[in-house]
Design a protein around this motif. Structure first.
Motif, PDB file in Angstrom:
ATOM      1  N   PHE A  26       0.832  -1.200   0.000  1.00 49.24           N
ATOM      2  CA  PHE A  26       0.000   0.000   0.000  1.00 49.24           C
ATOM      3  C   PHE A  26       0.871   1.256   0.000  1.00 49.24           C
ATOM      4  O   PHE A  26       0.591   2.220  -0.726  1.00 49.24           O
ATOM      5  CB  PHE A  26      -0.911  -0.002   1.222  1.00 49.24           C
ATOM      6  N   LYS A  27       1.928   1.243   0.775  1.00 47.33           N
ATOM      7  CA  LYS A  27       2.814   2.395   0.889  1.00 47.33           C
ATOM      8  C   LYS A  27       3.448   2.736  -0.465  1.00 47.33           C
ATOM      9  O   LYS A  27       3.466   3.899  -0.877  1.00 47.33           O
ATOM     10  CB  LYS A  27       3.913   2.116   1.917  1.00 47.33           C
ATOM     11  N   GLU A  28       3.921   1.722  -1.165  1.00 49.34           N
ATOM     12  CA  GLU A  28       4.558   1.957  -2.463  1.00 49.34           C
ATOM     13  C   GLU A  28       3.562   2.525  -3.469  1.00 49.34           C
ATOM     14  O   GLU A  28       3.869   3.474  -4.193  1.00 49.34           O
ATOM     15  CB  GLU A  28       5.131   0.647  -2.999  1.00 49.34           C
ATOM     16  N   GLY A  29       2.360   1.965  -3.490  1.00 47.65           N
ATOM     17  CA  GLY A  29       1.341   2.445  -4.417  1.00 47.65           C
ATOM     18  C   GLY A  29       0.945   3.879  -4.140  1.00 47.65           C
ATOM     19  O   GLY A  29       0.785   4.691  -5.067  1.00 47.65           O
ATOM     20  N   ALA A  30       0.813   4.220  -2.863  1.00 41.43           N
ATOM     21  CA  ALA A  30       0.380   5.565  -2.479  1.00 41.43           C
ATOM     22  C   ALA A  30       1.455   6.606  -2.759  1.00 41.43           C
ATOM     23  O   ALA A  30       1.167   7.696  -3.265  1.00 41.43           O
ATOM     24  CB  ALA A  30      -0.002   5.579  -1.006  1.00 41.43           C
ATOM     25  N   GLU A  31       2.699   6.284  -2.446  1.00 42.61           N
ATOM     26  CA  GLU A  31       3.764   7.275  -2.565  1.00 42.61           C
ATOM     27  C   GLU A  31       4.181   7.539  -4.011  1.00 42.61           C
ATOM     28  O   GLU A  31       4.831   8.547  -4.289  1.00 42.61           O
ATOM     29  CB  GLU A  31       4.969   6.841  -1.719  1.00 42.61           C
ATOM     30  N   ASN A  32       3.794   6.659  -4.931  1.00 43.11           N
ATOM     31  CA  ASN A  32       4.114   6.862  -6.344  1.00 43.11           C
ATOM     32  C   ASN A  32       2.949   7.467  -7.121  1.00 43.11           C
ATOM     33  O   ASN A  32       3.056   7.714  -8.332  1.00 43.11           O
ATOM     34  CB  ASN A  32       4.509   5.530  -7.003  1.00 43.11           C
TER      35      ASN A  32
END
Length: 296
Positions: free
Chosen positions: A56-62
């Motif tokens: 989730f973190k990777e998807g949100a931050e990109n």
């Protein structure tokens, strides 16, 4: 125009928005995240999203646009997570929830003003659920309500509308509290009534099995929405219970008046009851007709 879209909650609504974006903006890359891995796999197979992410973190931050197409109570948990992340400068976060008051107040507390959270509510859907039922034209000619925060820049609202232009919806900006009053009356309250009618019929059918056999036609039409997700509607009515309690109080008063009219057998009053309802129902606009000035 290029960008990364992160759809959180790949179901009927999230999937339909993803399809609408892909149609209008084929250069966008759409990432999907869902607690249900099967839903993500279906979304890939059906070409609704381009890639699935497990972080989730990777998807949100990109992401340049984050769409929270999750149940209203789950959205608050996700907002808490997002508030702890380093998001892209200029990212827009929007939701699709049926209630706006509590979530917009919560967002105001959790996010600094530099984070652009713009509330959204596409006024279309179906009693069916799941990404397999997603359609790119689900919101066509429907109202798409937008509930910005007081400090939201008009430029960012226009940007969001551009992202979502493939929905072919009519965008309308509305205050969060007015939103909850209106949707409580025309959307949430009818679900309560439909559910109550079905439950009452179920009780009566215990004594007369023919009720279940003959419950078709008009009965199925007016109770169709009772087939919607119990979990979703539990969350919605909890969020909007303040307005719904008031509406139920008014409903009980009206039903008491109707009870007295039926008990008296006053034919003129009974006729007037149906006449008044018919006249107003027949005057309602079809689709997105009306005299409201829309945000084009």
């Amino acid at each position: 125009m290029k960008g990364n879209v992160f759809v959180v909650g790949v179901g009927l609504i999230g999937g339909s928005i993803a399809l609408a974006i892909k149609k209008q903006h084929p250069n966008f890359i759409i990432y999907g995240y869902d607690a249900n891995i099967d839903a993500l796999d279906k979304a890939i197979t059906l070409n609704i999203i381009d890639e699935k992410v497990t972080s989730f973190k990777e998807g949100a931050e990109n992401a340049d646009l984050i769409i929270l197409a999750t149940p209203v109570l789950e959205t608050k948990k996700i907002v808490t997570q997002l508030s702890r992340m380093t998001l892209k400068e200029g990212v827009i976060i929007t939701d699709t929830g049926s209630t706006k008051g509590e979530i917009m107040e919560f967002v105001s507390e959790m996010f600094p003003k530099s984070i652009e959270f713009i509330g959204g509510h596409p006024m279309a859907g179906s009693h069916t659920t799941g990404v397999e039922n997603a359609r790119g034209n689900l919101f066509e000619d429907a109202y798409y309500l937008i509930t910005p925060l007081p400090h939201t820049r008009l430029k960012k609202i226009e940007e969001l509308k551009n992202w979502l232009s493939g929905t072919n919806a009519n965008f309308l900006m509305i205050d969060k509290d007015e939103h909850d009053v209106i949707t409580g009356m025309i959307s949430h309250f009818p679900h309560l009534i439909a559910g109550a009618l079905v439950n009452q019929t179920k009780k009566q059918a215990k004594n007369n099995p023919l009720i279940r056999l003959l419950a078709a036609g008009g009965f199925r039409d007016i109770t169709r929405i009772a087939s919607s997700s119990p979990q979703m509607w539990k969350d919605i009515v909890i969020q909007n219970r303040r307005h719904l309690v008031r509406l139920l109080d008014n409903w009980l008063i009206e039903m008491h008046k109707l009870h007295n009219v039926l008990h008296s057998g006053n034919e003129q009053e009974i006729y007037h009851f149906f006449e008044e309802a018919k006249e107003y129902r027949d005057s309602l606009p079809v689709g997105s007709e009306g005299n409201l000035k829309l945000m084009k």
